[in-house]
Structure formats: structure tokens, C-alpha cells
Design an enzyme around this catalytic site. Structure first.
Site, PDB file in Angstrom:
ATOM      1  N   LYS A  44     -97.163  15.910 -58.332  1.00  0.00           N
ATOM      2  CA  LYS A  44     -98.132  14.954 -58.878  1.00  0.00           C
ATOM      3  C   LYS A  44     -99.522  15.119 -58.262  1.00  0.00           C
ATOM      4  O   LYS A  44     -99.697  15.774 -57.244  1.00  0.00           O
ATOM      5  CB  LYS A  44     -97.617  13.521 -58.690  1.00  0.00           C
ATOM      6  CG  LYS A  44     -96.518  13.194 -59.704  1.00  0.00           C
ATOM      7  CD  LYS A  44     -96.149  11.737 -59.728  1.00  0.00           C
ATOM      8  CE  LYS A  44     -95.100  11.527 -60.839  1.00  0.00           C
ATOM      9  NZ  LYS A  44     -94.472  10.212 -60.764  1.00  0.00           N
TER      10      LYS A  44
ATOM     11  N   ARG B 244     -86.637  12.463 -57.766  1.00  0.00           N
ATOM     12  CA  ARG B 244     -86.871  13.084 -59.071  1.00  0.00           C
ATOM     13  C   ARG B 244     -87.814  14.268 -58.864  1.00  0.00           C
ATOM     14  O   ARG B 244     -88.971  14.050 -58.500  1.00  0.00           O
ATOM     15  CB  ARG B 244     -87.466  12.032 -60.016  1.00  0.00           C
ATOM     16  CG  ARG B 244     -87.723  12.512 -61.425  1.00  0.00           C
ATOM     17  CD  ARG B 244     -88.341  11.396 -62.257  1.00  0.00           C
ATOM     18  NE  ARG B 244     -88.650  11.840 -63.604  1.00  0.00           N
ATOM     19  CZ  ARG B 244     -89.762  12.507 -63.908  1.00  0.00           C
ATOM     20  NH1 ARG B 244     -90.659  12.796 -62.994  1.00  0.00           N
ATOM     21  NH2 ARG B 244     -89.970  12.874 -65.165  1.00  0.00           N
TER      22      ARG B 244
HETATM   23  C1  7PJ Z   1     -91.724   9.344 -63.104  1.00  0.00           C
HETATM   24  C2  7PJ Z   1     -90.821   9.146 -64.139  1.00  0.00           C
HETATM   25  C3  7PJ Z   1     -91.514   8.680 -61.862  1.00  0.00           C
HETATM   26  C4  7PJ Z   1     -89.548   7.729 -62.849  1.00  0.00           C
HETATM   27  C5  7PJ Z   1     -92.381  10.464 -64.805  1.00  0.00           C
HETATM   28  C6  7PJ Z   1     -94.374  13.128 -63.926  1.00  0.00           C
HETATM   29  C7  7PJ Z   1     -94.668  12.065 -64.906  1.00  0.00           C
HETATM   30  N1  7PJ Z   1     -89.737   8.346 -64.020  1.00  0.00           N
HETATM   31  N2  7PJ Z   1     -91.253   9.858 -65.210  1.00  0.00           N
HETATM   32  N3  7PJ Z   1     -90.409   7.887 -61.796  1.00  0.00           N
HETATM   33  N4  7PJ Z   1     -92.691  10.193 -63.535  1.00  0.00           N
HETATM   34  N5  7PJ Z   1     -88.490   6.923 -62.685  1.00  0.00           N
HETATM   35  O1  7PJ Z   1     -93.266  13.599 -63.724  1.00  0.00           O
HETATM   36  O2  7PJ Z   1     -95.384  13.545 -63.316  1.00  0.00           O
HETATM   37  O3  7PJ Z   1     -92.271   8.778 -60.896  1.00  0.00           O
HETATM   38  S1  7PJ Z   1     -93.286  11.486 -65.872  1.00  0.00           S
END
Ligand code: 7PJ
Length: 284
Positions: free
Chosen positions: A223, A257
Site C-alpha cells: 500500500k 492479507r
Molecule cells: C483491504 C481489503 C484491507 C480488507 C483491500 C488493496 C486495496 N480488505 N481490500 N482489508 N484492502 N479486509 O489491497 O490495496 O486492507 S483492496
């Protein structure tokens, strides 16, 4: 802290941090947009992530990066459902669906999705009602504003307390709708309406959110909080991503994640060996 996440057909042991691998099926995701659109590529990517030690595959059909455009229901369904079905046919792995749309949630659950991951924390129409009819776990993420504008001027009285209040309100809304508390996972939402300094404050103080006694999910992988600090493009953010993942795990995040599964699994093994050894020496 809750040590087991119960999905309809399988449970996930959370006594050590588990890795959720990102599988984007959007044409415009910021770091791997377009690459996994083709089913074959998506399946190869899943196979590799499994070999690398992933526990959950997170399929996302809506890009939520800052400034991203809205996606129609039909487009999101066409992107997500065939990939979900193909994964479920071939692999024994938990699949979560990154969506905020009730129709996508219900269709995906019918097709075997194990977890719903909603960056809007079930605030869109019908989502609470749909989830109440099922027993899949749900990740409630905090976001200030909406993707199109969220990075323009994030502002909080006290970011930790404001997010705690948001979590409490969403937990209450879920329980009132008939979604049991033990199905919930919390996520502070790194990069979703937060300045660089606010993102690092959240990372430093992540353990504060353990007060809910619910599993914490952390998503910092590649990010801007890493890119802006290091002045690096998305594909050069591995070291920063691993560092944030390990800090989050140390602060109690039980699900990470990430894009880079193998590297994160390795880093977590090193962290676990260290923590076990410190426990052993305390016992002596
Ligand atoms: C996140 C997400 C996060 C959860 C995205 C990216 C943007 N779901 N979906 N937490 N970020 N739970 O991956 O940069 O931080 S999409």
C-alpha cells in the site's frame, strides 16, 4: 483472544497468524491489475499460493484503490463467480470474497464462499439481512469516506477511539440483525481514509483493538503507506510489506492479507520461532 474461526465447512486455527492471499480479478487494481483476469492465470496463482502456505484466498472484483470508479453488479458477478467456482472445484482452501454488494455476497455464498470481506462493513443495502441468513464469518473493515474521495482530507478526533466506536456500532448492528458476534473479524482498514501518519499510528497501536476479543485482520501489503514512505513503486514494496506484516502480527493480527504469500509465511515462521523461544525461557 478467539483462536478458531468457524466457517461452514471448515475451521481455521488462529492460534498463530494465518496468511490471506490476494487474488484480484479487476482490470485496474493498482499492483497486479489485469494479470489474473484469465481464469487459467488465476488458478495457477492459487496453486502457487497454496504451495507457499496460504490459508485463505481473497477474491476481489471491485478495485477500491483511491479514486477508483464504481463497478456494476453484473460486472462484479462476472469477474468473481467463475473464479470462485473454479477454485472450489479444484482446491481445498478457504475462499473469501472482497465485496460490498448484497447480490455478490449471496451468490458467492451459494457457490461456496467461506468468508465475506467487506471494506464497507455491511453498511450497504440488504447486506446485514443477507448475511443473517447464513453462517459465514464476515470481516468488518473501517473506512472513512468512499474510495473515490477518501484520501482527500482524512480527519479524526482520536483515530483509535473513533475506529473503536465504529467497530462497536457495526458489531451492534450485526448482532441486532441476527449475525452472531463470534462470526466477526475486525480490520482497521489501512489506507482507507487515513494519512501516512495515521496509518503508522494505527500499526503501532493495533493491539488496542484486541479489546473486542475478535480476530483482527491487517492489510498493508504494497500500500501507499509503504510506497510513500520509501518512495517505491508497488512492485518494489516487498521489504516494507513484510515489515508491516510482522509488526501487525506482533500486535495481535491473526490474519494478514498479502500479495507475497511465500515471503510472508517465511517471515511469520521466524516471528513464531522467536516468540516460542521467549515463552520457553520464561518457563525456566
Ligand atoms: C483491504 C481489503 C484491507 C480488507 C483491500 C488493496 C486495496 N480488505 N481490500 N482489508 N484492502 N479486509 O489491497 O490495496 O486492507 S483492496
Amino acid at each position: 483472544m478467539q483462536q478458531l474461526l468457524s466457517c461452514p465447512n471448515k475451521s481455521l486455527d488462529l492460534s498463530t497468524s494465518q496468511v490471506m492471499g490476494i487474488l484480484n480479478v479487476t482490470p485496474d487494481s493498482f499492483s497486479d491489475g489485469g494479470k489474473f483476469i484469465q481464469l487459467d492465470n488465476a488458478l495457477k496463482q492459487v496453486e502457487q499460493m497454496l504451495e507457499d502456505g496460504v490459508s485463505i484466498i481473497d477474491i476481489g472484483g471491485e478495485s477500491t484503490r483511491p479514486g477508483a470508479a464504481n463497478v456494476s453488479e453484473t460486472d462484479e458477478l462476472t469477474r468473481v463467480i467463475p473464479v470462485l467456482k473454479a477454485i472450489k472445484q479444484r482446491f481445498d482452501v478457504l475462499v473469501s470474497i472482497d465485496t460490498s454488494k448484497a447480490v455478490v455476497m449471496s451468490t458467492a455464498i451459494e457457490q461456496g464462499a467461506d468468508i465475506i470481506n467487506d471494506v464497507r462493513a455491511l453498511q450497504n443495502d440488504d447486506c446485514l439481512g443477507i448475511l443473517a441468513q447464513t453462517n459465514v464469518p464476515v470481516c468488518l473493515m473501517h473506512m472513512q469516506g468512499l474510495p473515490r474521495t477518501m484520501q482527500q482530507q482524512p480527519s479524526y478526533n482520536n483515530i483509535i477511539e473513533d475506529i473503536k466506536l465504529f467497530f462497536q456500532q457495526r458489531i451492534d448492528a450485526c448482532e441486532q440483525a441476527g449475525i452472531k458476534r463470534q462470526r466477526l473479524i475486525l480490520d482497521v482498514g489501512f489506507g482507507f481514509g487515513k494519512t501516512l501518519a495515521q496509518n503508522y499510528q494505527l500499526l503501532a497501536e493495533l493491539s488496542q483493538f484486541q479489546c473486542f476479543n475478535l480476530p483482527l485482520l491487517s492489510g498493508t501489503s504494497r500500500k501507499s503507506m509503504i510506497g510513500d514512505l520509501l518512495n517505491q513503486q508497488a512492485e518494489r514494496r516487498l521489504a516494507g510489506s513484510l515489515t508491516t506484516a510482522i509488526i501487525a502480527a506482533q500486535q495481535g493480527a491473526q490474519i494478514l492479507r498479502v500479495h507475497d504469500v511465500k515471503e510472508t509465511v517465511d517471515a511469520l515462521k521466524v516471528l513464531q520461532a522467536t516468540m516460542q523461544s521467549s515463552l520457553l525461557s520464561e518457563e525456566k
